[in-house]
Design a protein around this motif. Sequence first.
Motif, PDB file in Angstrom:
ATOM      1  N   HIS A   1      52.004  -7.820 -14.447  1.00 29.95           N
ATOM      2  CA  HIS A   1      50.876  -7.984 -13.522  1.00 29.95           C
ATOM      3  C   HIS A   1      49.638  -8.494 -14.252  1.00 29.95           C
ATOM      4  O   HIS A   1      48.513  -8.073 -13.954  1.00 29.95           O
ATOM      5  CB  HIS A   1      50.561  -6.655 -12.836  1.00 29.95           C
ATOM      6  CG  HIS A   1      51.683  -6.105 -12.010  1.00 29.95           C
ATOM      7  ND1 HIS A   1      51.940  -6.536 -10.730  1.00 29.95           N
ATOM      8  CD2 HIS A   1      52.625  -5.161 -12.291  1.00 29.95           C
ATOM      9  CE1 HIS A   1      52.986  -5.867 -10.238  1.00 29.95           C
ATOM     10  NE2 HIS A   1      53.420  -5.042 -11.168  1.00 29.95           N
ATOM     11  N   GLY A   2      49.830  -9.387 -15.198  1.00 25.05           N
ATOM     12  CA  GLY A   2      48.705  -9.938 -15.940  1.00 25.05           C
ATOM     13  C   GLY A   2      47.881 -10.914 -15.107  1.00 25.05           C
ATOM     14  O   GLY A   2      48.304 -11.390 -14.060  1.00 25.05           O
ATOM     15  N   ASN A   3      46.670 -11.173 -15.596  1.00 26.70           N
ATOM     16  CA  ASN A   3      45.769 -12.138 -14.957  1.00 26.70           C
ATOM     17  C   ASN A   3      45.562 -11.847 -13.470  1.00 26.70           C
ATOM     18  O   ASN A   3      45.629 -12.744 -12.632  1.00 26.70           O
ATOM     19  CB  ASN A   3      46.315 -13.558 -15.136  1.00 26.70           C
ATOM     20  CG  ASN A   3      46.447 -13.953 -16.589  1.00 26.70           C
ATOM     21  OD1 ASN A   3      45.548 -13.706 -17.387  1.00 26.70           O
ATOM     22  ND2 ASN A   3      47.569 -14.551 -16.950  1.00 26.70           N
ATOM     23  N   SER A   4      45.340 -10.578 -13.163  1.00 26.43           N
ATOM     24  CA  SER A   4      45.141 -10.191 -11.764  1.00 26.43           C
ATOM     25  C   SER A   4      43.776  -9.572 -11.502  1.00 26.43           C
ATOM     26  O   SER A   4      43.533  -9.049 -10.411  1.00 26.43           O
ATOM     27  CB  SER A   4      46.242  -9.188 -11.353  1.00 26.43           C
ATOM     28  OG  SER A   4      46.255  -8.061 -12.204  1.00 26.43           O
ATOM     29  N   LEU A   5      42.892  -9.622 -12.488  1.00 31.02           N
ATOM     30  CA  LEU A   5      41.542  -9.098 -12.272  1.00 31.02           C
ATOM     31  C   LEU A   5      40.773 -10.013 -11.326  1.00 31.02           C
ATOM     32  O   LEU A   5      41.061 -11.216 -11.221  1.00 31.02           O
ATOM     33  CB  LEU A   5      40.787  -8.997 -13.598  1.00 31.02           C
ATOM     34  CG  LEU A   5      41.218  -7.904 -14.574  1.00 31.02           C
ATOM     35  CD1 LEU A   5      40.386  -8.001 -15.851  1.00 31.02           C
ATOM     36  CD2 LEU A   5      41.067  -6.532 -13.950  1.00 31.02           C
ATOM     37  N   PRO A   6      39.787  -9.477 -10.615  1.00 33.49           N
ATOM     38  CA  PRO A   6      38.962 -10.328  -9.743  1.00 33.49           C
ATOM     39  C   PRO A   6      38.344 -11.483 -10.511  1.00 33.49           C
ATOM     40  O   PRO A   6      37.938 -11.327 -11.673  1.00 33.49           O
ATOM     41  CB  PRO A   6      37.888  -9.356  -9.234  1.00 33.49           C
ATOM     42  CG  PRO A   6      38.534  -8.006  -9.310  1.00 33.49           C
ATOM     43  CD  PRO A   6      39.422  -8.055 -10.519  1.00 33.49           C
ATOM     44  N   ALA A   7      38.291 -12.637  -9.883  1.00 31.53           N
ATOM     45  CA  ALA A   7      37.771 -13.835 -10.551  1.00 31.53           C
ATOM     46  C   ALA A   7      36.322 -13.684 -10.964  1.00 31.53           C
ATOM     47  O   ALA A   7      35.842 -14.396 -11.859  1.00 31.53           O
ATOM     48  CB  ALA A   7      37.936 -15.040  -9.616  1.00 31.53           C
ATOM     49  N   ALA A   8      35.609 -12.756 -10.334  1.00 33.96           N
ATOM     50  CA  ALA A   8      34.192 -12.573 -10.646  1.00 33.96           C
ATOM     51  C   ALA A   8      33.980 -11.998 -12.047  1.00 33.96           C
ATOM     52  O   ALA A   8      32.876 -12.076 -12.594  1.00 33.96           O
ATOM     53  CB  ALA A   8      33.540 -11.647  -9.611  1.00 33.96           C
ATOM     54  N   ILE A   9      35.024 -11.418 -12.641  1.00 30.16           N
ATOM     55  CA  ILE A   9      34.902 -10.849 -13.985  1.00 30.16           C
ATOM     56  C   ILE A   9      35.185 -11.948 -15.008  1.00 30.16           C
ATOM     57  O   ILE A   9      36.309 -12.465 -15.076  1.00 30.16           O
ATOM     58  CB  ILE A   9      35.892  -9.689 -14.182  1.00 30.16           C
ATOM     59  CG1 ILE A   9      35.612  -8.571 -13.174  1.00 30.16           C
ATOM     60  CG2 ILE A   9      35.810  -9.145 -15.608  1.00 30.16           C
ATOM     61  CD1 ILE A   9      36.568  -7.403 -13.255  1.00 30.16           C
TER      62      ILE A   9
ATOM     63  N   TRP B   1      42.031  -6.546 -21.571  1.00 34.06           N
ATOM     64  CA  TRP B   1      42.285  -7.703 -22.435  1.00 34.06           C
ATOM     65  C   TRP B   1      43.287  -8.653 -21.791  1.00 34.06           C
ATOM     66  O   TRP B   1      43.169  -9.864 -21.880  1.00 34.06           O
ATOM     67  CB  TRP B   1      42.800  -7.216 -23.784  1.00 34.06           C
ATOM     68  CG  TRP B   1      43.167  -8.302 -24.744  1.00 34.06           C
ATOM     69  CD1 TRP B   1      44.354  -8.969 -24.825  1.00 34.06           C
ATOM     70  CD2 TRP B   1      42.327  -8.870 -25.760  1.00 34.06           C
ATOM     71  NE1 TRP B   1      44.333  -9.900 -25.825  1.00 34.06           N
ATOM     72  CE2 TRP B   1      43.102  -9.868 -26.419  1.00 34.06           C
ATOM     73  CE3 TRP B   1      41.029  -8.628 -26.194  1.00 34.06           C
ATOM     74  CZ2 TRP B   1      42.597 -10.606 -27.488  1.00 34.06           C
ATOM     75  CZ3 TRP B   1      40.536  -9.375 -27.253  1.00 34.06           C
ATOM     76  CH2 TRP B   1      41.301 -10.357 -27.876  1.00 34.06           C
ATOM     77  N   SER B   2      44.289  -8.068 -21.117  1.00 30.58           N
ATOM     78  CA  SER B   2      45.334  -8.867 -20.476  1.00 30.58           C
ATOM     79  C   SER B   2      44.988  -9.255 -19.045  1.00 30.58           C
ATOM     80  O   SER B   2      45.774  -9.942 -18.386  1.00 30.58           O
ATOM     81  CB  SER B   2      46.656  -8.083 -20.479  1.00 30.58           C
ATOM     82  OG  SER B   2      47.024  -7.721 -21.788  1.00 30.58           O
ATOM     83  N   GLY B   3      43.846  -8.806 -18.564  1.00 29.64           N
ATOM     84  CA  GLY B   3      43.434  -9.138 -17.197  1.00 29.64           C
ATOM     85  C   GLY B   3      44.322  -8.519 -16.144  1.00 29.64           C
ATOM     86  O   GLY B   3      44.553  -9.127 -15.084  1.00 29.64           O
ATOM     87  N   SER B   4      44.826  -7.309 -16.390  1.00 28.45           N
ATOM     88  CA  SER B   4      45.799  -6.695 -15.486  1.00 28.45           C
ATOM     89  C   SER B   4      45.166  -5.573 -14.668  1.00 28.45           C
ATOM     90  O   SER B   4      44.862  -4.498 -15.194  1.00 28.45           O
ATOM     91  CB  SER B   4      46.983  -6.145 -16.286  1.00 28.45           C
ATOM     92  OG  SER B   4      47.885  -5.473 -15.437  1.00 28.45           O
ATOM     93  N   LEU B   5      45.011  -5.823 -13.387  1.00 30.24           N
ATOM     94  CA  LEU B   5      44.482  -4.793 -12.496  1.00 30.24           C
ATOM     95  C   LEU B   5      45.479  -3.642 -12.344  1.00 30.24           C
ATOM     96  O   LEU B   5      45.102  -2.466 -12.342  1.00 30.24           O
ATOM     97  CB  LEU B   5      44.178  -5.405 -11.127  1.00 30.24           C
ATOM     98  CG  LEU B   5      43.423  -4.530 -10.126  1.00 30.24           C
ATOM     99  CD1 LEU B   5      42.063  -4.132 -10.683  1.00 30.24           C
ATOM    100  CD2 LEU B   5      43.262  -5.274  -8.796  1.00 30.24           C
TER     101      LEU B   5
END
Length: 242
Positions: free
Chosen positions: A122-130, A206-210
């Motif tokens: 589930h990487g790269n799933s943080l909100p784009a605003a971050i 670090w991995s952008g995983s929500l």
Amino acid sequence: MHTITTARAGTWRLPVILLGISGLRLDRGTRYRPARLLLFALTAALYYLLTPILTTPAVATAYAGTVWLLYYGGLCLTLGGPVRTALIARFGEDRAYALYEVALGLLFMNQGFAQAVVIHAHGNSLPAAIPSWAAYVTGAALMAVGTFYKVWAARTAGLDTYYCRDMFTGRPLTDASELVAAGPYRHLRNPMYGAGNLHAYGWALWSGSLAGLAFAAAFQAGIYLFYHLCERPFIQRAYVRR
């Protein structure tokens, strides 16, 4: 980990501490060491072979959920229920503890790997605003702080305490009169379960995983649940009230 540490806490070398908190104890004599090393190596090899399957989103989530239940449910049933007394009656205290210790070490390994595959799946799933740079910087800082505190707390308390040997045997590791606050326990009530878990949040950031952040919170909530249901009552009974 216990909020009380002893003046005689273990001062093992860093590699032994790192391996110990990862699931492989090399500080307790040589009798079971070859079996522990073989099991550790086979488990690591199995992880490698199953990585393509375990890192798919659905399987990773199911695997991490299963590990959560086995880890915290197993700890509560063993240390807070009848399992430990049954094991001791069947195998004797030393052998029963050795078996429990190996099983707990495998759960430590699975906990770390479960969070790793969730973060990967589930990487790269943080909100784009971050901003990505903020996630990297914050994640790196949290990983450094969390790892430092986990190793420091484990070194201060000793690996027997890390593996809850006193709870398994049902008696204190040392006399209550010798208990002192030391290392990180001087300024944090429970550094192992608190600051020591920051590295999981850092890795997820670090991995952008929500989902990684969610599971880091779930695993931390699980260990605090175990602490309040099982460990804290034991500490009060075995140490504080003596």
